[in-house]
Design an enzyme around this catalytic site. Sequence first.
Site, PDB file in Angstrom:
ATOM      1  N   ASP A 266      33.446  49.631  20.799  1.00 15.56           N
ATOM      2  CA  ASP A 266      32.073  48.641  21.632  1.00 15.56           C
ATOM      3  C   ASP A 266      31.060  49.751  21.640  1.00 15.56           C
ATOM      4  O   ASP A 266      31.195  51.392  21.262  1.00 15.56           O
ATOM      5  CB  ASP A 266      32.074  48.254  22.363  1.00 15.56           C
ATOM      6  CG  ASP A 266      32.702  49.456  23.805  1.00 15.56           C
ATOM      7  OD1 ASP A 266      33.343  50.245  24.243  1.00 15.56           O
ATOM      8  OD2 ASP A 266      33.092  48.565  24.792  1.00 15.56           O
TER       9      ASP A 266
ATOM     10  N   ASP B 178      34.546  44.853  36.713  1.00 13.08           N
ATOM     11  CA  ASP B 178      35.012  44.096  37.220  1.00 13.08           C
ATOM     12  C   ASP B 178      35.847  42.562  35.954  1.00 13.08           C
ATOM     13  O   ASP B 178      35.531  41.391  36.059  1.00 13.08           O
ATOM     14  CB  ASP B 178      33.001  42.202  36.825  1.00 13.08           C
ATOM     15  CG  ASP B 178      32.356  44.112  35.120  1.00 13.08           C
ATOM     16  OD1 ASP B 178      34.113  43.894  34.003  1.00 13.08           O
ATOM     17  OD2 ASP B 178      31.973  43.055  34.552  1.00 13.08           O
TER      18      ASP B 178
ATOM     19  N   HIS C 247      36.693  43.514  33.274  1.00 16.01           N
ATOM     20  CA  HIS C 247      36.325  44.219  31.199  1.00 16.01           C
ATOM     21  C   HIS C 247      37.239  44.229  30.677  1.00 16.01           C
ATOM     22  O   HIS C 247      37.256  45.391  31.327  1.00 16.01           O
ATOM     23  CB  HIS C 247      34.529  43.687  31.255  1.00 16.01           C
ATOM     24  CG  HIS C 247      33.545  45.243  30.654  1.00 16.01           C
ATOM     25  ND1 HIS C 247      33.255  45.201  31.985  1.00 16.01           N
ATOM     26  CD2 HIS C 247      33.956  46.898  30.891  1.00 16.01           C
ATOM     27  CE1 HIS C 247      32.934  46.695  32.456  1.00 16.01           C
ATOM     28  NE2 HIS C 247      33.568  47.275  31.112  1.00 16.01           N
TER      29      HIS C 247
ATOM     30  N   GLU D  87      32.324  40.770  28.718  1.00 19.59           N
ATOM     31  CA  GLU D  87      32.105  41.227  30.315  1.00 19.59           C
ATOM     32  C   GLU D  87      32.389  39.117  30.729  1.00 19.59           C
ATOM     33  O   GLU D  87      32.852  38.328  29.786  1.00 19.59           O
ATOM     34  CB  GLU D  87      30.376  40.475  30.480  1.00 19.59           C
ATOM     35  CG  GLU D  87      29.796  41.693  30.862  1.00 19.59           C
ATOM     36  CD  GLU D  87      29.988  43.650  31.945  1.00 19.59           C
ATOM     37  OE1 GLU D  87      30.802  43.146  32.234  1.00 19.59           O
ATOM     38  OE2 GLU D  87      28.477  43.998  31.794  1.00 19.59           O
TER      39      GLU D  87
HETATM   40  C1  GLP Z   1      32.711  50.338  30.376  1.00 21.90           C
HETATM   41  C2  GLP Z   1      33.555  50.384  28.400  1.00 21.90           C
HETATM   42  C3  GLP Z   1      35.203  50.233  28.246  1.00 21.90           C
HETATM   43  C4  GLP Z   1      35.576  51.130  29.473  1.00 21.90           C
HETATM   44  C5  GLP Z   1      35.378  50.019  30.893  1.00 21.90           C
HETATM   45  C6  GLP Z   1      35.735  51.058  31.919  1.00 21.90           C
HETATM   46  O1  GLP Z   1      31.555  50.301  30.282  1.00 21.90           O
HETATM   47  N1  GLP Z   1      32.261  49.188  27.295  1.00 21.90           N
HETATM   48  O2  GLP Z   1      35.693  50.065  27.482  1.00 21.90           O
HETATM   49  O3  GLP Z   1      37.235  50.487  29.842  1.00 21.90           O
HETATM   50  O4  GLP Z   1      34.155  50.066  30.975  1.00 21.90           O
HETATM   51  O5  GLP Z   1      35.280  52.663  31.627  1.00 21.90           O
HETATM   52  P1  GLP Z   1      35.989  53.468  32.919  1.00 21.90           P
HETATM   53  O6  GLP Z   1      37.368  54.057  32.048  1.00 21.90           O
HETATM   54  O7  GLP Z   1      34.863  55.217  32.735  1.00 21.90           O
HETATM   55  O8  GLP Z   1      36.418  53.450  34.029  1.00 21.90           O
END
Ligand code: GLP
Length: 261
Positions: free
Chosen positions: A67, A136, A138, A143
């Site tokens: 992403d 959440d 995702h 989302e």
């Molecule tokens: C982010 C990214 C995801 C990631 C998730 C968790 O917003 N777009 O690819 O896996 O949220 O983030 P983190 O690993 O910092 O907890």
Amino acid sequence: MEVLIYESPEAAALQAADIVQHTLHEVDAPVLGLATGSSPLLTYRELIRRYRLGELSFAGATAFLLDEYVGLSDGHPEAYRTFIERELVDHIDLSVTSVHAPPVADDALRNGLEQYDEAIRLAGGIDVQLLGIGSDGHIGFNEPGSSLRSRTRMKTLTGATRSDNARFFGGDVTAVPHHVVTQGIGTILEARRLVLIATGTAKAQPVAAAVEGPLSAMVPASALQLHPNATVVLDDRAAAELRQAEYYREVQSRKPAWQQP
Ligand code: GLP
């Protein structure tokens, strides 16, 4: 789905690195799906360490990011392209030109983003896709409510995700973009192997919902239940809400040596 539980985030990262290393060794011209965020960081550090020791090489590999934010300037420190170069690519033998990020320029958004899925397909498909999970539920930036068959497209972030990610923007939620481009859930499910890394107490509830809850667009990570080769790599804290944790530990301790890592 395989659920592997380790006593620490460091031990979980060793396992995730083993899976990537296995792919690099087994596949000619491997195609990696790379995640950003904090969850894969220890895995990237371990891969860099092994690369420096000469235990693995990324030469001949291609990578696709999961992403990207819309609206950040080129080279912005929190753009995912910059992030992956800083945290991984700059330290290994993977050429920056072999690393692809979802297009976020205005004309790409207007003309459709099928080209990204097509580029993945032309590269032979992703051999191993690393994933984190949002609080959440995702994956990527899909989302809650995202179609379980969605393709790469633009999404609008929820307030909760923007607040979660504000820590990367000096705590300023207004600096977090509203829009992103993410591989769709259908795109992610086409990878030959999925590896979701989650550590820490904050991930316990979304992990339980994804692994043991009903398959639902409201928990995008539950789509891993549809994949024939998905591994969820956890530390004890992220595994704390799993009803079947003892069973997963039993399976893990009896894993035959001949099975892939
Ligand atoms: C982010 C990214 C995801 C990631 C998730 C968790 O917003 N777009 O690819 O896996 O949220 O983030 P983190 O690993 O910092 O907890």
